[in-house]
Design a protein around this motif. Structure first.
Motif, PDB file in Angstrom:
ATOM      1  N   PRO A 223      58.667  73.708  69.136  1.00  0.00           N
ATOM      2  CA  PRO A 223      57.596  72.851  69.646  1.00  0.00           C
ATOM      3  C   PRO A 223      56.302  73.654  69.751  1.00  0.00           C
ATOM      4  N   ILE A 224      55.184  73.017  69.470  1.00  0.00           N
ATOM      5  CA  ILE A 224      53.892  73.681  69.614  1.00  0.00           C
ATOM      6  C   ILE A 224      53.063  72.928  70.645  1.00  0.00           C
ATOM      7  N   GLY A 225      52.138  73.648  71.255  1.00  0.00           N
ATOM      8  CA  GLY A 225      51.282  73.030  72.255  1.00  0.00           C
ATOM      9  C   GLY A 225      50.021  73.837  72.466  1.00  0.00           C
ATOM     10  N   VAL A 226      48.967  73.142  72.833  1.00  0.00           N
ATOM     11  CA  VAL A 226      47.691  73.810  73.093  1.00  0.00           C
ATOM     12  C   VAL A 226      47.830  74.724  74.304  1.00  0.00           C
TER      13      VAL A 226
ATOM     14  N   LEU B 258      44.069  73.857  58.492  1.00  0.00           N
ATOM     15  CA  LEU B 258      44.700  74.884  59.320  1.00  0.00           C
ATOM     16  C   LEU B 258      43.965  75.060  60.649  1.00  0.00           C
ATOM     17  N   LYS B 259      42.676  74.750  60.673  1.00  0.00           N
ATOM     18  CA  LYS B 259      41.904  74.921  61.910  1.00  0.00           C
ATOM     19  C   LYS B 259      42.450  74.035  63.030  1.00  0.00           C
ATOM     20  N   PHE B 260      42.809  72.795  62.709  1.00  0.00           N
ATOM     21  CA  PHE B 260      43.434  71.925  63.712  1.00  0.00           C
ATOM     22  C   PHE B 260      44.744  72.538  64.207  1.00  0.00           C
ATOM     23  N   CYS B 261      45.505  73.095  63.272  1.00  0.00           N
ATOM     24  CA  CYS B 261      46.825  73.618  63.626  1.00  0.00           C
ATOM     25  C   CYS B 261      46.717  74.863  64.490  1.00  0.00           C
ATOM     26  N   LEU B 262      45.665  75.649  64.299  1.00  0.00           N
ATOM     27  CA  LEU B 262      45.468  76.826  65.139  1.00  0.00           C
ATOM     28  C   LEU B 262      45.156  76.413  66.582  1.00  0.00           C
ATOM     29  N   VAL B 263      44.430  75.329  66.760  1.00  0.00           N
ATOM     30  CA  VAL B 263      44.222  74.807  68.110  1.00  0.00           C
ATOM     31  C   VAL B 263      45.540  74.246  68.652  1.00  0.00           C
ATOM     32  N   ALA B 264      46.310  73.590  67.792  1.00  0.00           N
ATOM     33  CA  ALA B 264      47.578  72.987  68.212  1.00  0.00           C
ATOM     34  C   ALA B 264      48.590  74.019  68.691  1.00  0.00           C
TER      35      ALA B 264
ATOM     36  N   ASN C 136      33.748  60.750  58.049  1.00  0.00           N
ATOM     37  CA  ASN C 136      33.722  61.085  59.468  1.00  0.00           C
ATOM     38  C   ASN C 136      32.312  61.438  59.945  1.00  0.00           C
ATOM     39  N   PRO C 137      32.036  61.188  61.227  1.00  0.00           N
ATOM     40  CA  PRO C 137      30.864  61.804  61.855  1.00  0.00           C
ATOM     41  C   PRO C 137      31.205  63.254  62.206  1.00  0.00           C
ATOM     42  N   PHE C 138      30.238  64.001  62.704  1.00  0.00           N
ATOM     43  CA  PHE C 138      30.541  65.328  63.238  1.00  0.00           C
ATOM     44  C   PHE C 138      31.562  65.165  64.369  1.00  0.00           C
ATOM     45  N   PHE C 139      32.408  66.188  64.557  1.00  0.00           N
ATOM     46  CA  PHE C 139      33.449  66.064  65.580  1.00  0.00           C
ATOM     47  C   PHE C 139      33.763  67.417  66.200  1.00  0.00           C
ATOM     48  N   ILE C 140      34.518  67.363  67.293  1.00  0.00           N
ATOM     49  CA  ILE C 140      34.998  68.568  67.976  1.00  0.00           C
ATOM     50  C   ILE C 140      36.487  68.392  68.224  1.00  0.00           C
ATOM     51  N   ALA C 141      37.290  69.333  67.763  1.00  0.00           N
ATOM     52  CA  ALA C 141      38.712  69.394  68.061  1.00  0.00           C
ATOM     53  C   ALA C 141      38.901  70.461  69.137  1.00  0.00           C
ATOM     54  N   HIS C 142      39.668  70.131  70.176  1.00  0.00           N
ATOM     55  CA  HIS C 142      39.731  71.072  71.291  1.00  0.00           C
ATOM     56  C   HIS C 142      40.983  70.872  72.137  1.00  0.00           C
ATOM     57  N   ALA C 143      41.290  71.911  72.892  1.00  0.00           N
ATOM     58  CA  ALA C 143      42.321  71.820  73.911  1.00  0.00           C
ATOM     59  C   ALA C 143      41.727  71.186  75.150  1.00  0.00           C
ATOM     60  N   PRO C 144      42.473  70.321  75.855  1.00  0.00           N
ATOM     61  CA  PRO C 144      41.965  69.805  77.120  1.00  0.00           C
ATOM     62  C   PRO C 144      41.669  70.974  78.062  1.00  0.00           C
ATOM     63  N   GLY C 145      40.590  70.844  78.794  1.00  0.00           N
ATOM     64  CA  GLY C 145      40.192  71.928  79.674  1.00  0.00           C
ATOM     65  C   GLY C 145      38.975  72.670  79.173  1.00  0.00           C
TER      66      GLY C 145
END
Length: 269
Positions: free
Chosen positions: A156-159, A199-205, A255-264
């Protein structure tokens, strides 16, 4: 409008299998001494690996889910659809990385339901990393070596819980610009790394990064699979302009510009 119903167990199995088979086809071409590179109408590169992977994935998805609309980067006639529930594919995300033989390219397959990417697989064949959402929506990373027919051990993976005084940031390798650097400058950054494709999304994941801002043009096939993986790991993807959730099935699939992030992470404007 008739509601599309897709069996989630079948979906997870088929998407994983097709991503691995496409990865094999891509690596066969990648490992050649030379391969053909052409320019599309938007001046982006395309190779025979993009086309071979697209053919394989499209045929497999259409056979398994004939009633579900399919959008794929390499088939322009699929881009005029108006859909909210659909399959979406980037058979080779990071073609520039592929051409430069940098390894940061992925196979992206996702399922979008009512505008939300709820299932996805991201396979980086040159990196030996495979991420996907299970039928229950939780995200995992599978350990190699990979067998298309038989899933291996998964974790399992998690932020991670971010520290706003020492954030881990990831940004695009081939599409980095001054606007992105200026935006990142609003944060207190402990470590900054570049990566290609989804891969950038997955590194945050996986907790290897906290924040991935994208202030540049992307299409839904670039982001849907990584978005689904990040969501299944507890992360979020929001629009840059209003910080509302990024939705799918937009006109033209841009897509518009976006930000992928961990909550917090305390997001900046």
């Amino acid at each position: 409008m008739r509601r599309i119903v897709v069996d989630q167990e079948t979906l997870a199995r088929v998407m994983r299998k097709l991503a691995l088979e496409a990865g094999e086809a891509i690596m066969e071409i990648y490992n050649r001494e030379d391969f053909e590179v052409r320019e599309k109408s938007d001046e982006s590169p395309v190779t025979e690996a993009d086309e071979a992977a697209d053919k394989l994935i499209s045929a497999g998805l259409r056979a398994a889910f004939p009633d579900t609309p399919l959008v794929t980067e390499e088939q322009a006639d699929s881009h005029g659809q108006s859909v909210a529930t659909f399959l979406i594919v980037d058979p080779l995300d990071g073609t520039k990385e592929f051409v430069k033989r940098r390894g940061d390219f992925t196979v992206n397959i996702a399922y979008v339901e009512d505008g939300e990417p709820i299932r996805g697989v991201v396979y980086a064949p040159a990196r030996g990393r495979l991420f996907y959402t299970r039928p229950d929506g939780k995200s995992v990373e599978e350990e190699g070596p990979f067998d298309p027919e038989t899933p291996g051990e998964t974790q399992p993976i998690g932020v991670r819980v971010p520290n706003n005084d020492a954030l881990l940031v990831v940004a695009s390798q081939s599409h980095r610009d001054q606007a992105t650097d200026d935006y990142i400058g609003h944060y207190r950054v402990e470590d900054m790394r570049s990566a290609g494709s989804s891969l950038k999304f997955c590194l945050v994941a996986t907790g290897e990064a906290d924040l991935y801002p994208r202030l540049g043009r992307t299409m839904e096939w670039d982001t849907a699979a990584g978005h689904a993986v990040l969501s299944g790991a507890g992360g979020r993807v929001v629009r840059f302009d209003d910080q509302n959730p990024l939705r799918y099935g937009k006109s033209g699939f841009e897509n518009p510009f976006f930000i992928a992030h961990a909550p917090g992470v305390t997001l900046k404007q």
